[in-house]
Design an enzyme around this catalytic site. Sequence first.
Site, mmCIF file in Angstrom:
data_model
loop_
_atom_site.group_PDB
_atom_site.id
_atom_site.type_symbol
_atom_site.label_atom_id
_atom_site.label_comp_id
_atom_site.label_asym_id
_atom_site.label_seq_id
_atom_site.Cartn_x
_atom_site.Cartn_y
_atom_site.Cartn_z
ATOM 1 N N SER A 119 36.587 45.981 42.700
ATOM 2 C CA SER A 119 36.217 46.911 41.646
ATOM 3 C C SER A 119 35.783 46.166 40.405
ATOM 4 O O SER A 119 36.259 45.061 40.129
ATOM 5 C CB SER A 119 37.392 47.821 41.306
ATOM 6 O OG SER A 119 38.314 47.097 40.513
ATOM 7 N N LYS A 120 34.894 46.825 39.675
ATOM 8 C CA LYS A 120 34.331 46.165 38.508
ATOM 9 C C LYS A 120 35.383 45.940 37.434
ATOM 10 O O LYS A 120 35.166 45.184 36.505
ATOM 11 C CB LYS A 120 33.157 46.972 37.968
ATOM 12 C CG LYS A 120 33.540 48.339 37.472
ATOM 13 C CD LYS A 120 32.338 49.068 36.917
ATOM 14 C CE LYS A 120 32.788 50.397 36.339
ATOM 15 N NZ LYS A 120 31.712 51.259 35.932
ATOM 16 N N ARG A 121 36.517 46.596 37.566
ATOM 17 C CA ARG A 121 37.577 46.374 36.597
ATOM 18 C C ARG A 121 38.197 44.995 36.750
ATOM 19 O O ARG A 121 38.800 44.470 35.833
ATOM 20 C CB ARG A 121 38.669 47.429 36.750
ATOM 21 C CG ARG A 121 38.355 48.630 35.956
ATOM 22 C CD ARG A 121 39.176 49.831 36.312
ATOM 23 N NE ARG A 121 38.352 50.996 36.083
ATOM 24 C CZ ARG A 121 38.301 51.652 34.929
ATOM 25 N NH1 ARG A 121 39.048 51.287 33.933
ATOM 26 N NH2 ARG A 121 37.495 52.662 34.778
ATOM 27 N N LYS A 122 38.105 44.440 37.936
ATOM 28 C CA LYS A 122 38.746 43.140 38.157
ATOM 29 C C LYS A 122 37.738 42.040 38.387
ATOM 30 O O LYS A 122 38.003 40.878 38.123
ATOM 31 C CB LYS A 122 39.661 43.241 39.375
ATOM 32 C CG LYS A 122 40.752 44.267 39.177
ATOM 33 C CD LYS A 122 42.001 43.912 39.960
ATOM 34 C CE LYS A 122 43.127 44.847 39.589
ATOM 35 N NZ LYS A 122 43.944 45.229 40.718
ATOM 36 N N ASN A 123 36.610 42.383 38.938
ATOM 37 C CA ASN A 123 35.657 41.392 39.406
ATOM 38 C C ASN A 123 34.262 41.856 39.081
ATOM 39 O O ASN A 123 33.991 43.035 39.178
ATOM 40 C CB ASN A 123 35.740 41.382 40.941
ATOM 41 C CG ASN A 123 36.103 40.044 41.484
ATOM 42 O OD1 ASN A 123 35.612 39.037 41.010
ATOM 43 N ND2 ASN A 123 36.946 40.041 42.472
#
Length: 494
Positions: free
Chosen positions: A251-255
């Site tokens: 997910s763009k929240r982590k990566n």
Amino acid sequence: MTVRTRIAPSPTGDPHVGTAYVALFNLCFARQHGGQFILRIEDTDQARSTAESERDILRALRWLGLEWDEGPDVGGPYAPYRQSERKGDYRQYAMELVDKGHAFYCFRTPEELEAIREERKAQGLNPGIKGDLELPADEVKRRLDAGEPYVIRMKVPDEGVCQIDDMLRGTIEIDWAQVDCQILLKSDGMPTYHLANVVDDHLMAITHVLRGEEWINSAPKHKLLYEYFGWQMPVLCHMPLLRNPDKSKLSKRKNPTSINFYERMGFMPEAVLNYLGRMGWSMPDEREKFTLDEMVANFDIQRVSLGGPIFDMDKLRWLNGVWLREDLSDEQFMDRMRDWWFNREALAELVPHIKGRAEIFSDVAPMAAFMFSGLLNLTPEDFNHSKLDDGTLRRVVQFTLWRLEAQRHWSKANIFADIKALAKAMDLKMGDFMTPIFVAIAGTPNSWSVMDSMALLGPDMTRSRLRHALNVLGGFSKKETKTVEKEYASLALD
Ligand code: GLU
């Protein structure tokens, strides 16, 4: 039979590495069987689809070296390849199912539907929409004549088990009780994904559907639709989801998940594609480095393993290094670096900021270096420029990160509006709010407009830098995070 596969992205955001991953496997499967690989744009969600996102997705897939035989830009015998251009057709298919008794008009209001869901929940049932919602024919006619809004829903059995055959997973069993009476045609006359996807796969003679495992639960609805229409269903294959190094769903929240990010960082497309080919798949001799042609030549879908493949940027970096060293002559290295560094389009956007500040060309590199970097080398002391106390400082960075994570339309104006709203809600002066953001993005408060920089760096790079800055500042403990989340939720943001 000619094998025909497809990738069917919805143009609702940045080009995602997961799209490229699934496209790659569809392409390899088709090529290996001497078949065709199609690109279709699924833009039935008109509120979220944008032409810009479509253009970016096509561009990013091409950058990686993926080519399709038919698609919205190259045409083909089954055109149009954009669902919004076929929208008149879907209604007729929905009506065919109504006529055959497989679908029905539903006039329920959102409140009525909510009550049905609650009632089912109270009975310990799956809170989907099921069962007896069909009205007698004369009542349907009366309401239609009165011009009441409606949707068309498919009928779904209440009991029994649906069996789905999957190339990788064998037979998957899903209880019909878990499957709701899916809307096929929305009240605005647009089809839902399910109807449009099945109709198009049929009309485009798709034989094999390789897609992400998040679609497994849709498979029973699709299987039923094929049966209702009396069409042959394509063979299904659900690929494992890509994961973050901590095993959660990528997910763009982590990566960073946008292909644009990897291009901007200066990765080689060959290496990114190679790395995607290693996600759950391996060459018969297990070698790590291979080209697309080599992958096609050795392709076997049964070599996909289902354990969630981990997309790890450090591994990708390593592989990219191997490609740089082994595959580029010094000449080619120079050419590639020049094309990346002196990308005219990107430079054209930078020059107005640089020109006013430089006196000689050698001033340029230091002042623009942050635009050509990955994560910056920051220390907590870099934030000493800020007048804010430590807690507020970290909140400014965290809240900006959260706010920008939710931003769907990346532009200077929208970033500005987000930040202004935050500063106002936190009762901070714009200048005080901006100092730590400058440091996070440019490494120094003495740069040109940081809104411009963020707009140019793009969402993934901006978010990565904010996340990195937050880590450098010590971040928030688990316990603190709860409090800070609550504070954020209670901010008066519009
Ligand atoms: N439009 C869907 C998506 O965005 C396609 C899913 C499928 O391949 O059936 O992923």
